[in-house]
Design an enzyme around this catalytic site. Sequence first.
Site, PDB file in Angstrom:
ATOM      1  CG  ASN A  52      38.849  35.505  47.446  1.00  9.66           C
ATOM      2  OD1 ASN A  52      39.393  36.376  48.122  1.00  9.66           O
ATOM      3  ND2 ASN A  52      38.727  35.608  46.132  1.00  9.66           N
ATOM      4  CG  HIS A  60      44.763  40.253  45.020  1.00 13.26           C
ATOM      5  ND1 HIS A  60      43.797  40.488  44.076  1.00 13.26           N
ATOM      6  CD2 HIS A  60      45.896  40.849  44.566  1.00 13.26           C
ATOM      7  CE1 HIS A  60      44.334  41.222  43.089  1.00 13.26           C
ATOM      8  NE2 HIS A  60      45.596  41.453  43.378  1.00 13.26           N
ATOM      9  CB  THR A  73      37.307  34.558  41.911  1.00 15.02           C
ATOM     10  OG1 THR A  73      38.227  34.907  40.875  1.00 15.02           O
ATOM     11  CG2 THR A  73      37.052  35.767  42.782  1.00 15.02           C
ATOM     12  NE  ARG A 121      44.729  35.161  37.548  1.00 17.22           N
ATOM     13  CZ  ARG A 121      43.922  35.943  38.257  1.00 17.22           C
ATOM     14  NH1 ARG A 121      44.402  36.716  39.206  1.00 17.22           N
ATOM     15  NH2 ARG A 121      42.634  35.954  38.021  1.00 17.22           N
ATOM     16  CE1 TYR A 138      41.104  43.657  44.673  1.00 13.34           C
ATOM     17  CE2 TYR A 138      40.461  44.427  46.834  1.00 13.34           C
ATOM     18  CZ  TYR A 138      40.939  43.420  46.008  1.00 13.34           C
ATOM     19  OH  TYR A 138      41.239  42.189  46.529  1.00 13.34           O
ATOM     20  NE  ARG A 197      41.335  33.503  45.468  1.00 13.85           N
ATOM     21  CZ  ARG A 197      41.463  34.201  44.345  1.00 13.85           C
ATOM     22  NH1 ARG A 197      41.267  33.597  43.180  1.00 13.85           N
ATOM     23  NH2 ARG A 197      41.761  35.471  44.387  1.00 13.85           N
ATOM     24  CG  PHE A 211      32.154  42.814  43.357  1.00 15.74           C
ATOM     25  CD1 PHE A 211      33.510  43.069  43.475  1.00 15.74           C
ATOM     26  CD2 PHE A 211      31.686  42.276  42.158  1.00 15.74           C
ATOM     27  CE1 PHE A 211      34.389  42.799  42.437  1.00 15.74           C
ATOM     28  CE2 PHE A 211      32.561  42.001  41.106  1.00 15.74           C
ATOM     29  CZ  PHE A 211      33.917  42.264  41.250  1.00 15.74           C
TER      30      PHE A 211
END
Length: 136
Positions: A115, A118, A94, A88, A52, A105, A60
């Site tokens: 959630n 990814h 998100t 996506r 990440y 999600r 976050f």
Amino acid sequence: MSNVEQTLSIIKPDAVERNLQEEIKNEFKRNDFIIVKDKKIHISKKEAEQFYKVHQAKPFYNDLCNYLSSGPIVVMILEKENAVLDNRNLMGATNPKEAKEGTLRNKYGLSIDKNSAHGSDSVENAKIEIDFFFKD
Ligand code: CMP
């Protein structure tokens, strides 16, 4: 002209913990994704930080890395036409509260952190993320 792409998908700890991996894999298959490779792993915080890295300046970031390394995850290479965008769209926004009905999600996500899934956000990042987990 065909535009077959690969993208990286992660089933996150909250979904693996609730034993949703087969259900989520079936959602991908129903939506014409081929699961080229998959494995269940438990990554370290350092690996999560590396994965990440693009988010390292975000407030976050630390929580996110703690979370992704908090339990087993399932990482997958998904393949189909327009795989990056289609994944996506299938995942939804998100924040599960904003994700459209029927998206992963919306159906499975618990919060913006938990959630459930990814997915790579571009073809370029998909290559980097696939290499990160499957280079051997
Ligand atoms: P993901 O697609 O895995 O990419 C980065 C993750 O950061 C994202 O899903 C969310 O789970 C998490 N996250 C936590 N807070 C935020 C936020 N405010 N905005 C975007 N992503 C967030």
